[in-house]
Motif scaffolding. Sequence first.
Motif, PDB file in Angstrom:
ATOM      1  N   SER A 348       0.817  -1.213   0.000  1.00 39.28           N
ATOM      2  CA  SER A 348       0.000   0.000   0.000  1.00 39.28           C
ATOM      3  C   SER A 348       0.851   1.264   0.000  1.00 39.28           C
ATOM      4  N   LYS A 349       2.162   1.104   0.182  1.00 38.09           N
ATOM      5  CA  LYS A 349       3.102   2.240   0.183  1.00 38.09           C
ATOM      6  C   LYS A 349       2.803   3.247   1.298  1.00 38.09           C
ATOM      7  N   THR A 350       2.249   2.775   2.404  1.00 31.43           N
ATOM      8  CA  THR A 350       2.006   3.651   3.549  1.00 31.43           C
ATOM      9  C   THR A 350       3.138   3.498   4.557  1.00 31.43           C
ATOM     10  N   SER A 351       3.054   4.287   5.640  1.00 31.54           N
ATOM     11  CA  SER A 351       4.192   4.389   6.553  1.00 31.54           C
ATOM     12  C   SER A 351       4.021   3.589   7.835  1.00 31.54           C
ATOM     13  N   HIS A 418       1.739   2.928  15.700  1.00 33.26           N
ATOM     14  CA  HIS A 418       1.333   4.032  16.554  1.00 33.26           C
ATOM     15  C   HIS A 418       0.042   3.665  17.278  1.00 33.26           C
ATOM     16  N   THR A 419       0.027   3.832  18.576  1.00 34.53           N
ATOM     17  CA  THR A 419      -1.161   3.506  19.369  1.00 34.53           C
ATOM     18  C   THR A 419      -1.608   4.737  20.143  1.00 34.53           C
ATOM     19  N   CYS A 420      -2.913   4.755  20.486  1.00 34.41           N
ATOM     20  CA  CYS A 420      -3.460   5.926  21.182  1.00 34.41           C
ATOM     21  C   CYS A 420      -4.578   5.493  22.126  1.00 34.41           C
ATOM     22  N   TYR A 421      -4.478   5.896  23.372  1.00 35.12           N
ATOM     23  CA  TYR A 421      -5.569   5.691  24.321  1.00 35.12           C
ATOM     24  C   TYR A 421      -6.431   6.941  24.308  1.00 35.12           C
ATOM     25  N   MET A 422      -7.711   6.784  23.931  1.00 37.56           N
ATOM     26  CA  MET A 422      -8.640   7.910  23.840  1.00 37.56           C
ATOM     27  C   MET A 422      -9.601   7.838  25.021  1.00 37.56           C
ATOM     28  N   GLY A 423      -9.234   8.476  26.115  1.00 37.14           N
ATOM     29  CA  GLY A 423     -10.011   8.372  27.337  1.00 37.14           C
ATOM     30  C   GLY A 423     -11.099   9.424  27.458  1.00 37.14           C
ATOM     31  N   ALA A 501      -3.956   9.440  12.469  1.00 37.14           N
ATOM     32  CA  ALA A 501      -3.314   8.555  11.494  1.00 37.14           C
ATOM     33  C   ALA A 501      -2.735   9.343  10.320  1.00 37.14           C
ATOM     34  N   GLN A 502      -3.410  10.421   9.944  1.00 34.48           N
ATOM     35  CA  GLN A 502      -2.920  11.228   8.825  1.00 34.48           C
ATOM     36  C   GLN A 502      -1.788  12.169   9.228  1.00 34.48           C
ATOM     37  N   LEU A 503      -1.813  12.643  10.476  1.00 34.66           N
ATOM     38  CA  LEU A 503      -0.871  13.703  10.851  1.00 34.66           C
ATOM     39  C   LEU A 503       0.256  13.275  11.786  1.00 34.66           C
ATOM     40  N   LEU A 504       0.166  12.100  12.396  1.00 34.86           N
ATOM     41  CA  LEU A 504       1.239  11.700  13.312  1.00 34.86           C
ATOM     42  C   LEU A 504       2.603  11.580  12.626  1.00 34.86           C
ATOM     43  N   PRO A 505       2.687  10.978  11.437  1.00 29.56           N
ATOM     44  CA  PRO A 505       4.002  10.966  10.791  1.00 29.56           C
ATOM     45  C   PRO A 505       4.537  12.382  10.561  1.00 29.56           C
ATOM     46  N   TRP A 506       3.658  13.293  10.156  1.00 33.64           N
ATOM     47  CA  TRP A 506       4.067  14.696   9.966  1.00 33.64           C
ATOM     48  C   TRP A 506       4.548  15.293  11.280  1.00 33.64           C
ATOM     49  N   ALA A 507       3.822  14.994  12.386  1.00 32.29           N
ATOM     50  CA  ALA A 507       4.212  15.509  13.703  1.00 32.29           C
ATOM     51  C   ALA A 507       5.559  14.949  14.145  1.00 32.29           C
ATOM     52  N   ARG A 508       5.916  13.772  13.643  1.00 30.90           N
ATOM     53  CA  ARG A 508       7.209  13.160  13.980  1.00 30.90           C
ATOM     54  C   ARG A 508       8.268  13.463  12.922  1.00 30.90           C
ATOM     55  N   ARG A 510       8.146  12.954   9.720  1.00 30.06           N
ATOM     56  CA  ARG A 510       8.281  11.857   8.765  1.00 30.06           C
ATOM     57  C   ARG A 510       7.255  12.037   7.661  1.00 30.06           C
ATOM     58  N   SER A 511       7.438  11.322   6.586  1.00 34.65           N
ATOM     59  CA  SER A 511       6.523  11.428   5.448  1.00 34.65           C
ATOM     60  C   SER A 511       5.486  10.312   5.499  1.00 34.65           C
ATOM     61  N   GLY A 512       4.464  10.461   4.655  1.00 29.60           N
ATOM     62  CA  GLY A 512       3.462   9.415   4.524  1.00 29.60           C
ATOM     63  C   GLY A 512       2.333   9.536   5.528  1.00 29.60           C
ATOM     64  N   ALA A 513       1.469   8.522   5.518  1.00 28.53           N
ATOM     65  CA  ALA A 513       0.329   8.458   6.424  1.00 28.53           C
ATOM     66  C   ALA A 513       0.195   7.025   6.921  1.00 28.53           C
ATOM     67  N   LEU A 514      -0.687   6.850   7.904  1.00 30.64           N
ATOM     68  CA  LEU A 514      -0.853   5.548   8.549  1.00 30.64           C
ATOM     69  C   LEU A 514      -2.196   4.931   8.175  1.00 30.64           C
ATOM     70  N   LEU A 515      -2.242   3.619   8.140  1.00 29.31           N
ATOM     71  CA  LEU A 515      -3.491   2.890   7.996  1.00 29.31           C
ATOM     72  C   LEU A 515      -4.090   2.653   9.374  1.00 29.31           C
ATOM     73  N   VAL A 516      -5.398   2.888   9.505  1.00 33.57           N
ATOM     74  CA  VAL A 516      -6.074   2.726  10.797  1.00 33.57           C
ATOM     75  C   VAL A 516      -6.524   1.268  10.943  1.00 33.57           C
ATOM     76  N   LEU A 517      -6.229   0.698  12.098  1.00 37.36           N
ATOM     77  CA  LEU A 517      -6.619  -0.678  12.389  1.00 37.36           C
ATOM     78  C   LEU A 517      -7.852  -0.705  13.283  1.00 37.36           C
ATOM     79  N   GLY A 518      -8.791  -1.583  12.958  1.00 32.28           N
ATOM     80  CA  GLY A 518      -9.943  -1.832  13.808  1.00 32.28           C
ATOM     81  C   GLY A 518      -9.697  -3.039  14.694  1.00 32.28           C
ATOM     82  N   SER A 519     -10.577  -3.250  15.678  1.00 36.11           N
ATOM     83  CA  SER A 519     -10.350  -4.361  16.613  1.00 36.11           C
ATOM     84  C   SER A 519     -11.668  -4.925  17.139  1.00 36.11           C
ATOM     85  N   SER A 520     -12.624  -5.148  16.240  1.00 34.68           N
ATOM     86  CA  SER A 520     -13.861  -5.829  16.633  1.00 34.68           C
ATOM     87  C   SER A 520     -13.723  -7.303  16.290  1.00 34.68           C
ATOM     88  N   ASN A 521     -14.028  -8.182  17.250  1.00 34.45           N
ATOM     89  CA  ASN A 521     -13.917  -9.611  16.978  1.00 34.45           C
ATOM     90  C   ASN A 521     -15.154 -10.117  16.242  1.00 34.45           C
TER      91      ASN A 521
END
Length: 702
Positions: A348-351, A418-423, A501-508, A510-521
């Motif tokens: 997918s050529k993502t980061s 990249h992981t994030c706790y959204m409390g 997911a779109q801006l974290l690489p920029w904030a670090r 780095r180039s590119g963007a991230l793919l978002v992962l879901g976690s429903s069983n």
Amino acid sequence: MGPKIIVATCSLNQWALDFEGNLERILESIRVAKQKGATLRVEDTDASIIFLKEILIYIPGKCLEKYCSLRRPIIFCSISECKHSSIDLPVAHKSVRYNCRIIVLNGKILLIRPKMFLANDGNYRELRYFVPWSPSQYVEEYRLPRIISDITGQATVPIGDAVVSTFDTCVGVELCEELFTPNSPHISMGLDGVEIFTNSSGSHHELRKLHRRIDLIKEATLKNGGVYLYANQQGCDGDRLYYDGCALIAVNGQIIVQGSQFSLRDVEVITAVVDIEDVRSHRVQSSRGMQAVITPSYRRIEAHIELSQEMDPKRFRPTKPVSEYYHTPEQEIALGPACWLWDYLRRSKTSGYFLPLSGGIDSCATATIVYSMCRLVVDAVAKQNAQVIEDARRIAGEEKDSDYIPTDPKEFANRVFHTCYMGTENSSKETRERAKNLANSIGSYHIDLNMDDVVTSVHALFNLVTKKIPKFRVNGGTEVENLALQNIQARLRMVLAYLFAQLLPWARNRSGALLVLGSSNVDECLRGYLTKYDCSSADLNPIGAISKTDLRKFIAYAKSEFDIPILDEFLNSVPTAELEPITSDYVQADEVDMGMTYDELSVFGRLRKIERCGPFSMFSKLVYEWGPALRPSEIASKVKRFFFYYSVNRHKMTTLTPSYHAETYSPDDNRFDLRPFLYNTAWSWQFKKVDSLAIDLEKGET
């Protein structure tokens, strides 16, 4: 001593429409097979048959020209001669499209062998594109298109169900799905004297499926004798499916070589020395001979080559049988989705990946699978896998001429995961700590945030427009208010996930963007116990077809195998969405909300999909299985509750995040599931029958 043949079969990581890459991997497997001395080679089925017009024009005109001009063996082939080959192609004959193997010798087409049984259920719809060849053992003449005729110098070639006869043996073709059918071609081919069966397959991975595949291959030659060369595709072909490789060679009902089931290698070739005389000896029983003499004969296409060769008996002995190796389901979860994620990431050529990490076991399992991916990458790099090294450098943001080598899974994870706790105010200290500690254990780049201000802003907007303030149930609100207040938290998490997911690489920097992962069983998806367009809506979901029961076993396995002690805390925690306020006498719990356990959901799912049960037939089965523990009326209540929520939430299935396909009963096959997504949720007649039978059974007990 009989004629000895070195045979080869392989698994290739092919990709739809990647013509140049697919061809290079094919040629690489030929080079490896030649180095091992093989004279007969089989490869897996080629990449997906899509964009038919482009494939029909491009492959024959370009790839076939290259195959013939190079005199290279492609799918099953005589490598010593470098002239005998076979390729997968869609072929239009009399304006009808067939999925075919094309067998080539010395630049000439010997045979076009169409597929006779097409996969058309579950994940496959071959009948969308092709028609099966019929009847069996029927052959016609096919007039070649000019673009092919100019290459081969032939006007017509045979098309149909035939076999290839060499000077020393006879070789037959069985294609993919044909192995899985009751009256497989290998039965009649074997009775007619075919000694070597080749199968180029595209069989996807499911948990616990390998047993069936190996049993069928062993059975194919146990009663009838023969050599079976099974090649299977591996890798993610841009879909929810992962093809798990595991090429096999069997002789007379015994596996003699087994390839790896999960691998990051793009090309894997296995070989064996076989003695054709062993096959002939296996076939001497008179009862088999009685059936053989009355079996209709196949048309034999003559190939003027000899596959056997003189061998030093001290160096080349017939390969002995081996014990088949099976991964446990926990190992399959650790390996299959991890390989799938790696293929998807590199193509997918993502980061990298972004995951909302809640502190619950589902997102924990997803994170652990990503960590397993990083472990596999580091292991492949240690084995000098040049392709993995190149991909790892690019994904990690290193320049092409960089000497970066990932040697530590945690260090590599910090670059790509990249992981994030959204409390919120409804989140607990325990889940926040678990998420942080897990991130530290696997090395992910972790952020921790409170989103209360965002939630409050939405509440304020609603109050401004309607002059009403909704309340949670524990604060005196209605069910409608309670559900709406939960859902807004969940949906805002999806919005924030894509923002980060779109801006974290920029904030670090780095180039590119991230793919978002879901976690429903799979059980939550089946029950519809998720908010539509919440953080279960993502780009990919590695666990969307894995049950909660299997995920718990996987976490227990990973705790010791990956040395992550914090996983024990996830195993001992109560599953909760944490979307309602916690009080002194109330803590939200998933199984209480659903009105059924996750183990029960797995049973409902298998009965509904695999055994095709409706409410009444499901109750009729479970009243015997669960009878010792539950009264018929209790079982009836659970069955009716499941079917009500399955039906009322059916619309959610059409928007599910693409999930790694791991279970036959998963609801993620919405592209192929032709049932309606709006049901009569009352199930009036069925529920009445269930209640009536339950009453009769309980009367009988008294």
